[in-house]
Design a protein around this motif. Structure first.
Motif, PDB file in Angstrom:
ATOM      1  N   UNK A 371       0.861  -1.183   0.000  1.00  0.00           N
ATOM      2  CA  UNK A 371       0.000   0.000   0.000  1.00  0.00           C
ATOM      3  C   UNK A 371       0.894   1.228   0.000  1.00  0.00           C
ATOM      4  N   UNK A 372       0.778   2.042  -1.051  1.00  0.00           N
ATOM      5  CA  UNK A 372       1.570   3.260  -1.167  1.00  0.00           C
ATOM      6  C   UNK A 372       0.672   4.474  -0.953  1.00  0.00           C
ATOM      7  N   UNK A 373       1.123   5.332  -0.069  1.00  0.00           N
ATOM      8  CA  UNK A 373       0.356   6.526   0.265  1.00  0.00           C
ATOM      9  C   UNK A 373       0.935   7.728  -0.490  1.00  0.00           C
ATOM     10  N   UNK A 374       0.095   8.446  -1.218  1.00  0.00           N
ATOM     11  CA  UNK A 374       0.525   9.608  -1.989  1.00  0.00           C
ATOM     12  C   UNK A 374      -0.155  10.857  -1.435  1.00  0.00           C
ATOM     13  N   UNK A 375       0.681  11.816  -1.026  1.00  0.00           N
ATOM     14  CA  UNK A 375       0.140  13.015  -0.377  1.00  0.00           C
ATOM     15  C   UNK A 375       0.254  14.246  -1.271  1.00  0.00           C
ATOM     16  N   UNK A 376       0.676  14.068  -2.513  1.00  0.00           N
ATOM     17  CA  UNK A 376       0.900  15.229  -3.370  1.00  0.00           C
ATOM     18  C   UNK A 376       0.168  15.085  -4.704  1.00  0.00           C
ATOM     19  N   UNK A 377      -1.072  14.585  -4.643  1.00  0.00           N
ATOM     20  CA  UNK A 377      -1.944  14.506  -5.815  1.00  0.00           C
ATOM     21  C   UNK A 377      -3.188  15.361  -5.598  1.00  0.00           C
ATOM     22  N   UNK A 402       1.826  -5.230 -10.996  1.00  0.00           N
ATOM     23  CA  UNK A 402       0.410  -4.940 -11.264  1.00  0.00           C
ATOM     24  C   UNK A 402      -0.214  -4.050 -10.192  1.00  0.00           C
ATOM     25  N   UNK A 403      -0.979  -3.068 -10.652  1.00  0.00           N
ATOM     26  CA  UNK A 403      -1.813  -2.275  -9.763  1.00  0.00           C
ATOM     27  C   UNK A 403      -3.064  -3.080  -9.454  1.00  0.00           C
ATOM     28  N   UNK A 404      -3.385  -3.218  -8.169  1.00  0.00           N
ATOM     29  CA  UNK A 404      -4.527  -4.020  -7.743  1.00  0.00           C
ATOM     30  C   UNK A 404      -5.760  -3.146  -7.501  1.00  0.00           C
ATOM     31  N   UNK A 405      -5.574  -2.064  -6.750  1.00  0.00           N
ATOM     32  CA  UNK A 405      -6.722  -1.242  -6.365  1.00  0.00           C
ATOM     33  C   UNK A 405      -6.232   0.147  -5.979  1.00  0.00           C
ATOM     34  N   UNK A 406      -7.186   1.048  -5.760  1.00  0.00           N
ATOM     35  CA  UNK A 406      -6.841   2.385  -5.293  1.00  0.00           C
ATOM     36  C   UNK A 406      -7.926   2.874  -4.344  1.00  0.00           C
ATOM     37  N   UNK A 407      -7.541   3.849  -3.540  1.00  0.00           N
ATOM     38  CA  UNK A 407      -8.444   4.447  -2.550  1.00  0.00           C
ATOM     39  C   UNK A 407      -8.348   5.955  -2.726  1.00  0.00           C
ATOM     40  N   UNK A 408      -9.471   6.590  -2.977  1.00  0.00           N
ATOM     41  CA  UNK A 408      -9.476   8.016  -3.296  1.00  0.00           C
ATOM     42  C   UNK A 408      -9.965   8.856  -2.128  1.00  0.00           C
ATOM     43  N   UNK A 409      -9.189   9.864  -1.793  1.00  0.00           N
ATOM     44  CA  UNK A 409      -9.616  10.951  -0.908  1.00  0.00           C
ATOM     45  C   UNK A 409      -9.114  12.248  -1.516  1.00  0.00           C
ATOM     46  N   UNK A 410      -9.771  13.317  -1.241  1.00  0.00           N
ATOM     47  CA  UNK A 410      -9.372  14.585  -1.833  1.00  0.00           C
ATOM     48  C   UNK A 410      -7.971  14.984  -1.396  1.00  0.00           C
ATOM     49  N   UNK A 411      -7.660  14.740  -0.116  1.00  0.00           N
ATOM     50  CA  UNK A 411      -6.375  15.182   0.421  1.00  0.00           C
ATOM     51  C   UNK A 411      -5.222  14.261   0.047  1.00  0.00           C
ATOM     52  N   UNK A 412      -5.477  12.966  -0.110  1.00  0.00           N
ATOM     53  CA  UNK A 412      -4.416  12.007  -0.399  1.00  0.00           C
ATOM     54  C   UNK A 412      -5.023  10.763  -1.033  1.00  0.00           C
ATOM     55  N   UNK A 413      -4.141   9.995  -1.673  1.00  0.00           N
ATOM     56  CA  UNK A 413      -4.590   8.792  -2.357  1.00  0.00           C
ATOM     57  C   UNK A 413      -3.726   7.608  -1.942  1.00  0.00           C
ATOM     58  N   UNK A 414      -4.294   6.399  -2.062  1.00  0.00           N
ATOM     59  CA  UNK A 414      -3.569   5.174  -1.747  1.00  0.00           C
ATOM     60  C   UNK A 414      -3.652   4.239  -2.951  1.00  0.00           C
ATOM     61  N   UNK A 415      -2.510   3.697  -3.353  1.00  0.00           N
ATOM     62  CA  UNK A 415      -2.461   2.718  -4.435  1.00  0.00           C
ATOM     63  C   UNK A 415      -2.043   1.377  -3.844  1.00  0.00           C
ATOM     64  N   UNK A 416      -2.718   0.320  -4.266  1.00  0.00           N
ATOM     65  CA  UNK A 416      -2.444  -1.023  -3.765  1.00  0.00           C
ATOM     66  C   UNK A 416      -1.845  -1.848  -4.901  1.00  0.00           C
ATOM     67  N   UNK A 417      -0.618  -2.341  -4.693  1.00  0.00           N
ATOM     68  CA  UNK A 417       0.087  -3.148  -5.687  1.00  0.00           C
ATOM     69  C   UNK A 417       0.286  -4.569  -5.156  1.00  0.00           C
ATOM     70  N   UNK A 418       0.593  -5.476  -6.085  1.00  0.00           N
ATOM     71  CA  UNK A 418       1.049  -6.787  -5.664  1.00  0.00           C
ATOM     72  C   UNK A 418       2.400  -6.643  -4.962  1.00  0.00           C
ATOM     73  N   UNK A 419       2.760  -7.646  -4.187  1.00  0.00           N
ATOM     74  CA  UNK A 419       3.976  -7.571  -3.374  1.00  0.00           C
ATOM     75  C   UNK A 419       5.132  -8.296  -4.058  1.00  0.00           C
ATOM     76  N   UNK A 420       6.301  -7.627  -4.168  1.00  0.00           N
ATOM     77  CA  UNK A 420       7.522  -8.246  -4.666  1.00  0.00           C
ATOM     78  C   UNK A 420       8.315  -8.809  -3.508  1.00  0.00           C
TER      79      UNK A 420
END
Length: 655
Positions: A371-377, A402-420
């Motif tokens: 799960x990657x948290x992005x605070x600058x989108x 592969x990108x699995x899923x995403x979670x949207x919020x106005x302030x920040x976003x989360x991207x869910x990837x498969x695990x290496x």
């Protein structure tokens, strides 16, 4: 009488010797600073520390016009690790300390020891947790406190509200709760408590502040916001008394302590006579160990640098409840879990970068995901974000994570990837976990990276930067060391100012020349990755703030190739490769072509991929059967007509 005089001179000599001994124990400011730097991680931006006797020429140091050091401004440098406050305490002139926009995390360090500070700037990091009420006790000289854009929770500390000289305060973008305290200072030059979880009535002393300074706190009321009603939280009743001054030390007790100190010094001088030789030896040896890193040295990461030594963390705080917050899967063949499964999963922190934190979550009876948290989108609209995520989710290639899923919020976003499962390439190249990548493994990795990048170019033909952030920490490996690109295709979603400061493609030379990336900027990143993989050295310019043009690794490789052939250009772990030297040199040449400053001379992605695909694990017998020595092989490579780097490189002169 003569006996007394002799005794007097003996005592005087011992006293002078003790003073010399104690003073010799004290480190100079430059030694203290280097010791502080060495306590940090990813400190390549501070490599020039120690190279100049004038501290004011060191990166991030603040000096008065008379060249007196007074502060540290270590901003936008990718620094991390632990802030060693005890070492900073030894810098008696330190009055300003700033680490804005780095990757520090955890509880706020014990800065109250630094009572001389007038400015403390910690904004845009990943500090978290509650700040103790006494965290600012004794810091009566503080005028500026910036703690914005972190993860602080709990009440605003009472000791902060009691600071008598506070002029600038910025706490926005945290999760502070409870009532706003009464501040001892009634007039601020800068004041911002916006976007927290504060509640209750705003103190009357702050009623003249701009409404934006307290916006984003849904439970606040009263001027400068709308009036409170009976349904609002009860008004703030926490009137904070001024902190009483510490009791003064009695004069008699001070004199007694002085005599005790003198006695201790005299006794210490006697001990010094028997230990001075050992001390000088240790002191000399220690000075050597504190020599700063130079360009071209390997960056040594802590053991398991890509995984923090924490068994579990709670990621639910990051997924705050929102009206439009839900987990959106981008492909039909992924899933098998929902948001609640993700929130209940055990998780560890994999690291923190320039965009936010990265977690590994182990879903019960499900897959392991990242799960990657992005605070600058924050400037991206919801529909635009959803459309782009679905496009990324449609990409299918053996070398894309592969990108699995995403979670949207106005302030920040989360991207869910498969695990290496084998971690990132950077941890294997620069870690201390005993990992050694052989030449065949490195060749396999770079071929996979090149194929994945080519796929991105083909599927984003109108995009100048189909990847945008290609670097060793964004290449993850599976159990067989097959590489997967991650954090790809996000340039159009990232805030432009943040992208310019931190994304790898914006470090390319054309940013310094034209202030914009080029369609070959991703190729430049590929070239830097090739040189990093062959040399084992970290590209220090990726850690620096600002525009591109500082191609440290490429420049270093070019200078070695141009001036002499020593063999030191290759990582020692692959130097002993038998029958592979020629192919390694071919890849080195490809990397240098990809790093050409001249855009017309730089290869495009098709040519780079074609040349990389031609490489083999072993030299072909017909081409390198005449190989005798490094110098001979080098001369042969250098005489090929098509080879150049920035300008025509002089042929090797074998002495």
């Amino acid at each position: 009488m003569a006996h007394k005089r002799t005794l007097y001179y003996c005592h005087l000599m011992l006293f002078m010797l003790s003073i010399w001994f104690v003073s010799s124990l004290a480190e100079t400011a430059d030694q203290i600073l280097i010791r502080f730097r060495n306590s940090l991680t990813n400190h390549s931006a501070l490599d020039n520390w120690g190279n100049d006797p004038n501290l004011c020429n060191w990166s991030g140091l603040l000096c008065h016009p008379d060249q007196t050091f007074y502060g540290l401004k270590l901003e936008h440098m990718g620094l991390g690790g632990e802030v060693d406050v005890d070492t900073l305490l030894e810098l008696t002139n330190l009055t300003s300390f700033s680490i804005i926009n780095n990757t520090f995390e955890g509880p706020m360090p014990d800065f109250k020891k630094l009572v001389r500070l007038s400015g403390l700037f910690l904004s845009n990091n990943d500090f978290s947790g509650e700040i103790p009420d006494d965290a600012f006790d004794g810091m009566r000289k503080l005028k500026r406190v910036f703690l914005a854009e972190n993860g602080f929770i709990g009440h605003i500390p009472k000791s902060l509200a009691n600071l008598p000289r506070l002029l600038d305060l910025d706490l926005h973008g945290n999760s502070f709760g409870g009532n706003i305290p009464e501040f001892q200072v009634k007039s601020f030059r800068k004041f911002n408590l916006s976007h927290n979880q504060l509640e209750g009535q705003i103190p009357k002393s702050l009623s003249n502040q701009d409404p934006s300074s307290v916006a984003g706190n849904k439970a606040l009321c009263g001027p400068p916001l709308s009036p409170c009603t009976n349904n609002d939280k009860t008004p703030n009743k926490s009137i904070i008394p001024s902190t009483p001054p510490p009791p003064s030390t009695p004069v008699g007790k001070g004199k007694k302590n002085h005599y005790i100190l003198v006695t201790v010094i005299v006794v210490g001088a006697v001990v010094a006579l028997s230990s001075i030789v050992a001390f000088l030896f240790i002191h000399s040896h220690r000075r050597k160990s504190l020599q700063p890193l130079i360009l071209g040295q390997k960056v040594k990461f802590k053991k398991n640098a890509n995984l923090k030594e924490s068994q579990s963390v709670d990621i639910t705080r990051d997924f705050k409840k929102a009206d439009d917050g839900e987990l959106n899967f981008v492909r039909d063949d992924r899933g098998g879990f929902d948001l609640q499964d993700l929130l209940r999963a055990s998780a560890v922190v994999l690291g923190t970068g320039s965009f936010g934190s990265t977690y590994k979550a182990m879903i019960l009876n499900g897959p392991g995901v990242v799960v990657k948290r992005f605070r600058h989108m924050n400037n991206v609209g919801k529909q635009e974000f959803f459309d782009h995520m679905r496009k990324l989710g449609s990409l299918t290639h053996p070398n894309l994570l592969p990108l699995v899923a995403f979670y949207y919020k106005k302030e920040e976003k989360f991207l869910v990837y498969e695990f290496g499962e084998n971690g990132c390439l950077a941890s294997h190249l620069h870690g201390r976990n005993g990992s050694v990548l052989s030449w065949p493994t490195r060749l396999k990795i770079i071929k996979g990276v090149a194929r994945g990048l080519a796929y991105m170019y083909e599927n984003f033909p109108g995009n100048k930067l189909p990847h945008g952030h290609l670097k060793s920490s964004n290449v993850v490996l599976d159990h067989s060391f097959e590489p997967y690109l991650t954090e790809y295709g996000l340039v159009s979603l990232i805030n432009k100012d943040h992208a310019k400061h931190f994304m790898a493609a914006y470090k390319a030379p054309e940013m310094a020349q034209y202030d914009r990336p080029n369609k070959k900027s991703d190729v430049w990143c590929l070239g830097i990755l090739i040189l990093e993989l062959l040399t084992g050295k970290f590209p220090a310019n990726y850690l620096r703030h600002g525009k591109g043009g500082n191609a440290d690794l490429a420049t270093w490789v070019g200078s070695v190739v141009r001036e002499e052939w020593t063999g030191e250009v290759f990582d020692k772990d692959i130097m002993g490769t038998r029958n592979g030297e020629g192919e390694m040199l071919k890849l080195l040449r490809i990397g240098m072509y990809c790093c050409e400053w001249n855009l017309e001379s730089r290869w495009d992605w098709k040519e780079a991929l074609a040349k990389i695909e031609e490489l083999k694990e072993r030299d072909s017998e017909d081409e390198y059967s005449s190989y005798v020595s490094e110098g001979d092989l080098y001369s042969r490579i250098m005489t090929e007509d098509e080879f150049s780097f920035s300008t025509t490189i002089e042929k090797f002169q074998n002495e």
